[in-house]
Design a protein around this motif. Structure first.
Motif, PDB file in Angstrom:
ATOM      1  N   ASP A  62      -1.728   3.495   8.702  1.00 18.58           N
ATOM      2  CA  ASP A  62      -0.345   3.072   8.993  1.00 18.58           C
ATOM      3  C   ASP A  62       0.375   2.526   7.758  1.00 18.58           C
ATOM      4  O   ASP A  62       1.538   2.859   7.509  1.00 18.58           O
ATOM      5  CB  ASP A  62      -0.358   1.996  10.100  1.00 18.58           C
ATOM      6  N   LYS A  63      -0.317   1.693   6.982  1.00 16.29           N
ATOM      7  CA  LYS A  63       0.359   1.076   5.821  1.00 16.29           C
ATOM      8  C   LYS A  63       0.843   2.139   4.846  1.00 16.29           C
ATOM      9  O   LYS A  63       2.004   2.153   4.424  1.00 16.29           O
ATOM     10  CB  LYS A  63      -0.624   0.110   5.110  1.00 16.29           C
ATOM     11  N   ASN A  64      -0.006   3.103   4.523  1.00 16.56           N
ATOM     12  CA  ASN A  64       0.384   4.165   3.572  1.00 16.56           C
ATOM     13  C   ASN A  64       1.415   5.109   4.188  1.00 16.56           C
ATOM     14  O   ASN A  64       2.307   5.598   3.477  1.00 16.56           O
ATOM     15  CB  ASN A  64      -0.858   4.927   3.122  1.00 16.56           C
ATOM     16  N   ILE A  72       3.757   4.297   6.350  1.00 17.14           N
ATOM     17  CA  ILE A  72       5.068   3.621   6.297  1.00 17.14           C
ATOM     18  C   ILE A  72       5.599   3.623   4.853  1.00 17.14           C
ATOM     19  O   ILE A  72       6.762   3.949   4.588  1.00 17.14           O
ATOM     20  CB  ILE A  72       4.938   2.166   6.818  1.00 17.14           C
ATOM     21  N   GLU A  73       4.701   3.321   3.896  1.00 18.55           N
ATOM     22  CA  GLU A  73       5.051   3.328   2.454  1.00 18.55           C
ATOM     23  C   GLU A  73       5.624   4.691   2.068  1.00 18.55           C
ATOM     24  O   GLU A  73       6.598   4.787   1.326  1.00 18.55           O
ATOM     25  CB  GLU A  73       3.773   3.038   1.676  1.00 18.55           C
ATOM     26  N   HIS A  74       5.039   5.750   2.617  1.00 18.49           N
ATOM     27  CA  HIS A  74       5.500   7.119   2.332  1.00 18.49           C
ATOM     28  C   HIS A  74       6.808   7.425   3.057  1.00 18.49           C
ATOM     29  O   HIS A  74       7.736   8.001   2.474  1.00 18.49           O
ATOM     30  CB  HIS A  74       4.409   8.111   2.763  1.00 18.49           C
ATOM     31  N   CYS A 104       2.569   0.078  -7.841  1.00 12.31           N
ATOM     32  CA  CYS A 104       2.124   0.359  -6.473  1.00 12.31           C
ATOM     33  C   CYS A 104       3.198  -0.096  -5.500  1.00 12.31           C
ATOM     34  O   CYS A 104       3.909  -1.083  -5.738  1.00 12.31           O
ATOM     35  CB  CYS A 104       0.832  -0.375  -6.179  1.00 12.31           C
ATOM     36  N   GLY A 105       3.298   0.635  -4.411  1.00 12.12           N
ATOM     37  CA  GLY A 105       4.315   0.347  -3.407  1.00 12.12           C
ATOM     38  C   GLY A 105       3.872  -0.765  -2.471  1.00 12.12           C
ATOM     39  O   GLY A 105       2.857  -0.635  -1.784  1.00 12.12           O
ATOM     40  N   LEU A 106       4.615  -1.873  -2.466  1.00 11.00           N
ATOM     41  CA  LEU A 106       4.285  -3.004  -1.585  1.00 11.00           C
ATOM     42  C   LEU A 106       5.102  -2.913  -0.308  1.00 11.00           C
ATOM     43  O   LEU A 106       6.325  -2.721  -0.350  1.00 11.00           O
ATOM     44  CB  LEU A 106       4.583  -4.333  -2.287  1.00 11.00           C
ATOM     45  N   GLU A 114      -6.497  -2.774  -7.137  1.00 10.17           N
ATOM     46  CA  GLU A 114      -7.458  -1.672  -7.323  1.00 10.17           C
ATOM     47  C   GLU A 114      -6.731  -0.320  -7.415  1.00 10.17           C
ATOM     48  O   GLU A 114      -7.109   0.551  -8.187  1.00 10.17           O
ATOM     49  CB  GLU A 114      -8.475  -1.660  -6.164  1.00 10.17           C
ATOM     50  N   GLU A 115      -5.676  -0.162  -6.592  1.00 10.08           N
ATOM     51  CA  GLU A 115      -4.918   1.097  -6.631  1.00 10.08           C
ATOM     52  C   GLU A 115      -4.307   1.303  -8.014  1.00 10.08           C
ATOM     53  O   GLU A 115      -4.333   2.407  -8.577  1.00 10.08           O
ATOM     54  CB  GLU A 115      -3.817   1.078  -5.560  1.00 10.08           C
ATOM     55  N   THR A 116      -3.775   0.238  -8.590  1.00  6.68           N
ATOM     56  CA  THR A 116      -3.176   0.397  -9.925  1.00  6.68           C
ATOM     57  C   THR A 116      -4.264   0.637 -10.975  1.00  6.68           C
ATOM     58  O   THR A 116      -4.040   1.368 -11.938  1.00  6.68           O
ATOM     59  CB  THR A 116      -2.332  -0.848 -10.299  1.00  6.68           C
TER      60      THR A 116
HETATM   61 MG   LIG Z   1       0.558   2.712  -2.805  1.00  6.55          MG
END
Ligand SMILES: [Mg+2]
Ligand SMILES: C=C(O[C@H]1C=CC=C(C(=O)O)[C@@H]1O)C(=O)O
Length: 468
Positions: free
Chosen positions: A311-313, A315-317, A437-439, A450-452
């Protein structure tokens, strides 16, 4: 702009000098030739001695399409923030309006072409780090090698002035012959080794992420992209060519770009198109939402599936999809896009990906589309300007050209811009590399950190800082 059937460049230069004398103006003469195949990296390296610091490199991700520029016959540069896209478009239009162009190939990515980009935020206080890059910077090269669908072309651009005489053509011809001879040589480069890697206050970055996320929970901001910077120190001056070579080999389905300015070089391998305009066809890309690649096929498939259902990714997308779809519908007709994202798999990371296409209205220019789209919520956030203001307030770094539009526009109004991520600024034996990174309200600081770290890998690997 006069596009005439092929005659000698010599006659064109003579006509341009006459025109320059008559109008007391500088006149561009441009010639496109089909030439024998030539390695793009050898052409770039061949220009090092004579045009070092004034070169650009561009490779399109999905086909063997390269554009390499050597020398600067015209620079369009400004630190003006207001209407910067319009001012570049106006100056470019005036420059080619008087041009005399010999082009009987009519292939996109050849002929008079401006290559460059825009800083992410011209209203952010500029630091010395980016002192060599104006907030809008485009170069029209003296010579440009284009490789398009297996055919190699050379564009020669000369600016004729009233003080020039007939010997000017001879000088240009000698320069061209010398360059083509040099481009056939093989080049060797000294290996470099990373001696130090510095990051400014990583814990403070994580705290700023937590602070921003708390704010997102309250609104009205829905998404903010925050970036980090690593400063790398090497044992000797960094050669651009081996870094490009590694990026080309390791990041096959990304845009590979380099833009030199006054001795510094902005370089990277971006998977993300901002916009492409081919006649009235417009293409953009929504790329947001990330997860690591797996160590084996089964793990990779499991990670990809979890990204597609997280869900988080999602929504970010979706914030990126909503904004790009709206921006395209404002300027194009027949806007179409898939109903759900697919996976874009890169060497170190995989993303949620949604392509968008449309038909440009008659008066929609490429740079007006760049202005409309930049920054998408994949690089800035949502709503756009409040998110950019939050980045300006919270981010303790100078993004410069990182996450800005970088690409090319040709004399017919076609061209393509990527967003300049997975990139870095090379300065002698040091380099700054960037990753963001998208918050969104469900972001967790450690996970985003970690993503960055994964997003630093393309440049760290290309600089020899990690085993790829
Ligand atoms: Mg991201
Ligand atoms: C801002 C960056 O990535 C963007 C593009 C793809 C995925 C992203 C993400 O999942 O956060 C970012 O929106 C970067 O690579 O520095």
């Amino acid at each position: 702009m006069v596009t005439i059937q092929r005659t000698e460049l010599k006659e064109g230069i003579q006509a341009a000098i006459e025109k320059a004398k008559k109008n007391s103006a500088s006149i561009l003469v441009s010639e496109v030739q089909k030439i024998d195949s030539c390695s793009p990296l050898s052409f770039f390296a061949a220009g090092k001695e004579k045009y070092g610091g004034k070169r650009f490199f561009w490779k399109h991700p999905s086909q063997e399409r390269y554009m390499i520029g050597l020398g600067i016959c015209k620079e369009i540069a400004s630190d003006q923030a207001t209407d910067r896209f319009f001012h570049v478009e106006k100056e470019w239009g005036q420059f080619i309006d008087q041009a005399i162009i010999f082009d009987d190939v009519h292939v996109q990515g050849t002929g008079p072409t401006a290559f460059g980009g825009f800083s992410f935020d011209p209203d952010k206080e500029k630091t010395m780090l980016w002192s060599k890059f104006s907030s809008s910077l485009f170069h029209i090269p003296r010579f440009m090698l284009s490789i398009m669908e297996g055919q190699t072309y050379l564009t020669t651009n000369v600016v004729c002035k009233e003080e020039h005489d007939a010997t000017f053509y001879t000088a240009v011809e000698n320069e061209r012959q010398e360059l083509l001879a040099g481009a056939r040589k093989h080049f060797m480069f000294d290996p470099i080794s990373l001696v130090d890697q510095l990051e400014v206050k990583p814990d403070a970055w994580k705290q700023s992420v937590t602070q921003v996320v708390e704010g997102l929970k309250k609104g009205p901001l829905k998404k903010v992209v925050l970036a980090r910077e690593l400063r790398l120190v090497f044992n000797r001056k960094i050669q651009i060519e081996p870094v490009l070579d590694r990026l080309l080999n390791e990041q096959k389905n990304s845009y590979v770009f380099a833009l030199e300015s006054e001795g510094d070089c902005f370089i990277g391998a971006s998977p993300e198109r901002l916009v492409k305009k081919d006649q009235d066809q417009v293409f953009s890309t929504c790329l947001a939402g990330s997860i690591a690649r797996g160590k084996n096929e089964a793990e990779d498939e499991q990670l990809g599936h979890s990204l597609l259902t997280d869900d988080k990714n999602l929504i970010e997308h979706q914030y990126v999809v909503d904004m790009i779809k709206e921006a395209m519908e404002d300027t194009c007709s027949k806007v179409t896009l898939p109903s759900k994202p697919q996976l874009l798999k890169l060497k170190h990371i995989q993303h949620l990906y949604t392509p968008v296409i449309g038909k440009a209205d008659e008066h929609t220019s490429l740079l007006s589309l760049v202005e409309k789209l930049h920054p998408t919520p994949a690089l800035g956030g949502l709503p756009k300007m409040p998110a950019v203001a939050k980045i300006r307030e919270v981010e303790e770094l100078d993004r410069g050209f990182f996450a800005g539009p970088i690409g090319w526009l040709d004399y017919k109004g076609n061209g393509e811009f990527a967003v300049a991520i997975r990139s870095g600024l090379i300065q002698g034996n040091e380099a700054s590399i960037f990753a963001g990174c998208g918050l969104v309200e469900d972001s967790i600081a450690e996970t985003e950190y970690e993503e960055t770290n994964i997003k630093f890998k393309p440049m760290l690997s290309a600089l020899g800082g990690i085993k790829s």
